[in-house]
Design an enzyme around this catalytic site. Structure first.
Site, PDB file in Angstrom:
ATOM      1  N   GLN A 183      44.421  45.841  36.233  1.00 55.94           N
ATOM      2  CA  GLN A 183      45.501  44.971  36.731  1.00 55.94           C
ATOM      3  C   GLN A 183      46.875  45.421  36.237  1.00 55.94           C
ATOM      4  O   GLN A 183      47.876  44.747  36.504  1.00 55.94           O
ATOM      5  CB  GLN A 183      45.248  43.510  36.322  1.00 55.94           C
ATOM      6  CG  GLN A 183      43.935  42.936  36.828  1.00 55.94           C
ATOM      7  CD  GLN A 183      43.910  42.687  38.345  1.00 55.94           C
ATOM      8  OE1 GLN A 183      44.930  42.807  39.033  1.00 55.94           O
ATOM      9  NE2 GLN A 183      42.743  42.359  38.881  1.00 55.94           N
ATOM     10  N   HIS A 187      40.984  49.750  44.764  1.00 49.93           N
ATOM     11  CA  HIS A 187      41.287  48.691  45.731  1.00 49.93           C
ATOM     12  C   HIS A 187      42.268  47.646  45.228  1.00 49.93           C
ATOM     13  O   HIS A 187      42.719  46.798  45.988  1.00 49.93           O
ATOM     14  CB  HIS A 187      39.998  48.046  46.266  1.00 49.93           C
ATOM     15  CG  HIS A 187      39.277  47.163  45.307  1.00 49.93           C
ATOM     16  ND1 HIS A 187      39.278  45.799  45.432  1.00 49.93           N
ATOM     17  CD2 HIS A 187      38.501  47.430  44.237  1.00 49.93           C
ATOM     18  CE1 HIS A 187      38.525  45.276  44.469  1.00 49.93           C
ATOM     19  NE2 HIS A 187      38.046  46.242  43.739  1.00 49.93           N
ATOM     20  N   CYS A 234      35.583  37.730  41.553  1.00 46.84           N
ATOM     21  CA  CYS A 234      34.283  38.377  41.388  1.00 46.84           C
ATOM     22  C   CYS A 234      33.241  37.390  40.886  1.00 46.84           C
ATOM     23  O   CYS A 234      32.051  37.632  40.988  1.00 46.84           O
ATOM     24  CB  CYS A 234      34.379  39.573  40.465  1.00 46.84           C
ATOM     25  SG  CYS A 234      35.455  39.276  39.090  1.00 46.84           S
TER      26      CYS A 234
END
Ligand code: PLP
Length: 376
Positions: free
Chosen positions: A180, A202, A324
């Protein structure tokens, strides 16, 4: 128009990434291991992406190893270092707010005889290098600490911690999950003092299924995927040239504008917070000195999932927790001192290079409406 504010979960692939992947699927589709011209061309595409990522990270291209994503990079870092250095050094130190791909992997190693020490934030919600140093000794094989927390945007004191620990215990391997932070904050391998750095494609406008692990020269890892010895034997398996090319293209596009975007996003975040501050009952769970790309708030006691679906009906997409875990609470907010009732109404707004002020205004307006309409 859809307002996509779930960029910490995944980002929209940029045109350059899509084009690079398409080129590698339609024209340059050879296997990099093949000895003929088409193999060589595919290898050149892989090498070129490797160079782009290395240059952005400020390291030699030979230190970048492609994986299927940061989950695999984190597994390779922890399991690989435990395999290489863990015969006598059986202790691993991690922070208590790591992504599941680190925390669950550490749990697995724990089952296999490693002692895992989890360092918690102090009462002020902050992590301190001194707490990691206090847990370190000659028996530690690895310290793993993320750069930016994916739920709150909190920036961990990675550089300070790794430097402090390395000064006293130079043999400890340091690993940073930079998923991140990469392409959002100025992340340089040497400045972090990290031996291992995990990256994901991604999250930076490339595509899903590609990641990388930086491995500092001289650091040994036992591979977790064995076979044809691609990636110098560290990660076997035919390289996914399209995904690797897309990763390289996204990095090429983003790396010149890291600090410019940081400043723009900081301004946008401030405007969003000012606006949310005028809506009663909203509390902010992210600290002001965190990453400007992630803002975590609690929405006046309205349950996260209900609010998320209310916003979704208006084509506004945010996250209730880390995507997630399918919205399940990970416990990370609790670690940062967010009370259970507030964690129940937590929303994560995560921005990207493309996020606009109008989009944030639309979110703030819909959120205020939602608070009115949804019963406490
Ligand atoms: N680490 C962090 C901090 C993340 O936010 C994520 C994804 O959410 C991962 C690791 C896993 O990355 P990937 O989806 O590439 O496996």
């Amino acid at each position: 128009m859809a307002v996509y504010l779930d960029n910490a979960a995944t980002t929209k692939p940029c045109r350059e990434a899509v084009d690079a992947a398409a080129e590698a699927m339609t024209v340059n589709y050879g296997n990099p291991s093949s000895l003929h011209r088409m193999g060589l061309d595919a290898q050149l595409a892989v090498d070129s992406a490797r160079k782009s990522i290395a240059s952005a990270l400020g390291c030699e291209a030979g230190c970048i190893y492609f994986t299927s994503g940061a989950t695999e990079s984190n597994n390779l870092a922890l399991r690989g270092a435990a395999g290489a250095y863990g015969k006598r050094r059986k202790k691993i130190i991690i922070s208590s707010v790591e992504h599941a791909s680190v925390s669950e992997t550490a749990k697995e190693l724990e089952k296999n005889g490693f002692e895992v020490v989890r360092i918690h934030p102090r009462e002020d919600g902050k992590f301190y290098a001194a707490d990691f140093l206090a847990a370190a000794d000659e028996s530690v094989c690895l310290i793993s600490m993320m750069l930016v927390n994916n739920e709150t945007g909190y920036i961990m004191p990675v550089k300070e911690t790794f430097s402090t620990v390395k000064r006293k215990f130079p043999e400890i391997i340091t690993h940073c999950d930079c998923v991140q932070g990469f392409m959002k904050l100025p992340v340089k391998a040497s400045a972090l003092n990290a031996d291992l750095i995990s990256l994901s494609g991604h999250k930076i406008h490339a595509v899903k299924g590609i990641g990388a692990l930086f491995i500092k020269k001289g650091v040994r890892l036992v591979p977790i995927v064995t076979g044809g010895k691609q990636e110098k034997g560290i990660r076997s398996g035919t390289e996914s040239v399209p995904l690797i090319a897309a990763f390289g293209a996204a990095v090429d596009k983003l790396s010149p504008t890291v600090s410019q975007r940081y400043d723009r996003l900081s301004e946008l975040r401030q405007k969003l917070l000012d606006r949310l501050g005028r809506t009663e009952g909203i509390t902010v769970n992210s600290s002001a000195d965190g990453s400007p790309y992630i803002v975590n708030i609690s929405a006046a006691g309205r349950r996260s999932e209900i609010m998320l679906h209310y916003l979704e009906q208006r084509q506004i997409y945010v996250s209730s927790g880390s995507a997630c875990s399918k919205g399940a609470q990970s416990g990370v907010l609790g670690e940062f001192g967010v009370k259970p009732a507030e964690a129940d109404s937590a929303l994560r707004i995560s921005m990207s290079a493309e996020t606009t002020e109008e989009e944030l205004d639309a979110f703030a307006e819909a959120l205020a409406e939602g608070i009115e309409k949804i019963k406490h």
